[in-house]
Design an enzyme around this catalytic site. Structure first.
Site, short mmCIF file in Angstrom:
data_model
loop_
_atom_site.label_atom_id
_atom_site.label_comp_id
_atom_site.label_asym_id
_atom_site.label_seq_id
_atom_site.Cartn_x
_atom_site.Cartn_y
_atom_site.Cartn_z
N HIS A 135 5.24 -26.87 -80.77
CA HIS A 135 3.78 -26.67 -80.74
C HIS A 135 3.02 -27.92 -80.29
O HIS A 135 2.24 -28.49 -81.05
CB HIS A 135 3.25 -26.16 -82.07
CG HIS A 135 3.83 -26.78 -83.32
ND1 HIS A 135 3.90 -28.12 -83.53
CD2 HIS A 135 4.38 -26.22 -84.42
CE1 HIS A 135 4.45 -28.36 -84.71
NE2 HIS A 135 4.75 -27.21 -85.26
N HIS A 143 6.95 -18.20 -87.96
CA HIS A 143 7.09 -18.16 -89.42
C HIS A 143 7.02 -16.70 -89.84
O HIS A 143 5.96 -16.09 -89.76
CB HIS A 143 5.96 -18.96 -90.08
CG HIS A 143 5.95 -20.40 -89.67
ND1 HIS A 143 6.59 -21.38 -90.37
CD2 HIS A 143 5.41 -21.01 -88.57
CE1 HIS A 143 6.44 -22.54 -89.75
NE2 HIS A 143 5.72 -22.34 -88.65
N LEU A 144 8.14 -16.17 -90.28
CA LEU A 144 8.17 -14.76 -90.71
C LEU A 144 7.97 -14.61 -92.21
O LEU A 144 7.84 -13.50 -92.70
CB LEU A 144 9.47 -14.10 -90.27
CG LEU A 144 9.65 -13.93 -88.75
CD1 LEU A 144 11.00 -13.27 -88.44
CD2 LEU A 144 8.52 -13.10 -88.13
N ARG A 145 7.98 -15.74 -92.95
CA ARG A 145 7.76 -15.70 -94.40
C ARG A 145 8.85 -14.89 -95.10
O ARG A 145 9.93 -14.69 -94.58
CB ARG A 145 6.36 -15.17 -94.74
CG ARG A 145 5.21 -15.83 -93.99
CD ARG A 145 5.17 -17.33 -94.17
NE ARG A 145 3.89 -17.88 -93.71
CZ ARG A 145 3.73 -19.13 -93.33
NH1 ARG A 145 4.75 -19.98 -93.31
NH2 ARG A 145 2.54 -19.56 -92.95
N LYS A 191 15.54 -27.95 -88.02
CA LYS A 191 14.10 -28.25 -87.93
C LYS A 191 13.78 -29.50 -88.75
O LYS A 191 14.11 -29.57 -89.93
CB LYS A 191 13.30 -27.06 -88.45
CG LYS A 191 11.79 -27.27 -88.45
CD LYS A 191 11.20 -27.31 -87.05
CE LYS A 191 9.74 -27.76 -87.05
NZ LYS A 191 8.80 -26.69 -87.35
N HIS A 225 8.70 -31.04 -85.79
CA HIS A 225 7.25 -31.03 -86.03
C HIS A 225 6.79 -32.47 -85.81
O HIS A 225 7.03 -33.34 -86.65
CB HIS A 225 6.93 -30.56 -87.46
CG HIS A 225 5.45 -30.47 -87.72
ND1 HIS A 225 4.79 -29.29 -87.89
CD2 HIS A 225 4.51 -31.45 -87.79
CE1 HIS A 225 3.50 -29.53 -88.07
NE2 HIS A 225 3.30 -30.83 -88.01
N HIS A 270 9.42 -20.04 -81.79
CA HIS A 270 8.92 -20.71 -83.01
C HIS A 270 8.04 -19.73 -83.77
O HIS A 270 6.90 -19.48 -83.37
CB HIS A 270 8.12 -21.97 -82.65
CG HIS A 270 7.62 -22.74 -83.83
ND1 HIS A 270 7.78 -24.10 -83.95
CD2 HIS A 270 6.96 -22.36 -84.95
CE1 HIS A 270 7.25 -24.51 -85.08
NE2 HIS A 270 6.73 -23.47 -85.71
N ASP A 293 4.28 -20.10 -83.05
CA ASP A 293 3.93 -20.71 -84.34
C ASP A 293 3.05 -19.78 -85.17
O ASP A 293 2.20 -20.23 -85.94
CB ASP A 293 3.26 -22.08 -84.15
CG ASP A 293 3.22 -22.88 -85.45
OD1 ASP A 293 3.99 -22.57 -86.37
OD2 ASP A 293 2.39 -23.81 -85.54
C1 NCD Z 1 2.89 -23.58 -90.53
C2 NCD Z 1 3.06 -22.75 -91.79
O1 NCD Z 1 2.05 -22.27 -92.32
O2 NCD Z 1 4.20 -22.53 -92.21
N1 NCD Z 1 1.50 -23.89 -90.36
C3 NCD Z 1 0.89 -24.27 -89.22
O3 NCD Z 1 -0.29 -24.60 -89.26
N2 NCD Z 1 1.52 -24.23 -88.06
C4 NCD Z 1 3.74 -24.79 -90.62
C5 NCD Z 1 3.85 -25.53 -89.32
O4 NCD Z 1 4.46 -25.07 -88.37
O5 NCD Z 1 3.30 -26.64 -89.25
ZN ZN Z 2 5.37 -23.75 -87.26
#
Ligand code: NCD
Ligand code: ZN
Length: 345
Positions: A175, A16-18, A100, A137, A14, A248
């Site tokens: 998470h 987030h690579l943006r 997701k 989520h 899990h 995450d």
């Molecule tokens: C994540 C995000 O910033 O994309 N933020 C987070 O607090 N984990 C989104 C998510 O996974 O809820």
């Molecule tokens: Zn996340």
């Protein structure tokens, strides 16, 4: 007390690579530690088609050296209009590894998320039939539910009925942060699993208010009471195959974190493995880190185990106060602190 620990190369289930400059700046931190990662689709606009997933995967690979050996596993962002045909074709083609589910407005870029999971019956039936994992989520978004109760209420109101209604659907509760979630996953059998982040193993909610308001400890689901942190730690080190590594890691530049309405997300990718090693060491469970980091995830996803290894050693790692990503500072987890483990290059 081993001074060095060699384990099978892990994966991050899990992250987030943006995109754009942020992607270019953060991808290397993940690829340096992990062979594969489940890449979250909450871009703006979200990744909802196989074509968008392929294009995003190409951008991730372009952000890394050609010999990185890193494999991004792409996910489809479910909306109220999700198309079962597109999802099934994308899964069959290998463009999507999972879908997701963000409840609408639960977190960053979730405005397009699902407003009523019951409206997704066709999609969920298709996913169950083709054996495609659903990643959740798990927070309700009702404004009358206390922020700290949103996960436990989700487990009770949404997840338990979902698991009952789709008896073969494979689900990852992402998470997890509460004793209730850990307990639910533990008793739900092989087809329900959970990812666990470093911050939920290491912080309780006091971290949000430690001498003042601490935006860099703010993520979603928000960190909980100490008893929940302890329950999550027990789950992670228990040896149960239902729990595995998912950082995450969720970078936001410092101006968006330190703001009147600051973004949720902790950028933990730079020292993720050192963080997990610290926790497993503190729990006297270093012998279980490999299963958590490198085996339980691929076994759940029905993917081969990685063949390479990584080495962690007991040595000081100094975490910088901020990291320049594409010209903006991003504050990493443990900023300015020292960890007792180091990933050997
Ligand atoms: C994540 C995000 O910033 O994309 N933020 C987070 O607090 N984990 C989104 C998510 O996974 O809820
Ligand atoms: Zn996340």
């Amino acid at each position: 007390m081993p001074e060095r620990l060699t384990i099978r190369r892990p994966d991050d289930w899990h992250v987030h690579l943006r995109d754009g400059a942020m992607l270019a700046g953060v991808a290397g931190f993940t690829a340096r530690q992990f062979a594969r990662a489940i890449v979250m689709p909450n871009l703006a606009p979200p990744v909802t088609t196989a074509g968008a997933a392929r294009a995003y995967r190409d951008r991730i690979l372009a952000a890394l050296p050609a010999d990185s050996g890193f494999t991004p596993l792409m996910t489809c962002y479910l909306t109220d209009n999700a198309d079962p045909g597109e999802i099934a074709r994308g899964f069959a083609a290998g463009d999507f590894t999972a879908c997701k589910l963000y409840p609408a407005h639960a977190t960053t870029n979730s405005a397009h998320g699902v407003s009523d999971i019951r409206a997704l019956t066709d999609v969920l039936e298709t996913m169950q039939r083709i054996d495609m994992p659903l990643l959740i989520h798990g927070e309700v978004t009702d404004r009358d539910v206390d922020m700290f109760d949103r996960e436990a209420v989700f487990v009770d109101r949404i997840l338990a009925p979902l698991v009952a209604d789709f008896p073969a659907l494979r689900i990852v509760l992402e998470h997890i942060t509460t004793a209730e979630a850990a307990q639910f996953v533990e008793q739900a059998g092989e087809r329900v699993a959970a990812t666990i982040t470093p911050q939920h193993l290491m912080l309780n909610r006091n971290a949000l208010f430690d001498g003042g308001l601490r935006p860099h400890a703010y993520c979603l689901p928000v960190v909980k009471r100490e008893r929940h942190r302890l329950a999550i730690r027990r789950a992670a080190v228990s040896g149960s195959a239902s729990f595995f590594l998912g950082t995450d890691s969720a970078p936001h530049d410092v101006a968006r974190k330190e703001a009147d309405c600051g973004c949720a997300g902790i950028f933990n990718a730079p020292h993720a493995l050192e963080s997990y090693a610290t926790v497993f060491d503190e729990e006297g469970a270093l012998d279980r880190l490999e299963a958590f980091a490198s085996e339980n995830g691929p076994n759940f996803y029905r993917l081969p185990l990685n063949t390479g290894t990584i080495i962690l050693e007991r040595a000081e790692t100094i975490v910088p106060p901020a990291i320049d990503i594409g010209g903006s500072d991003v504050v990493p987890f443990h900023a300015g602190r020292t960890l007792g483990w180091r990933l050997v290059e």
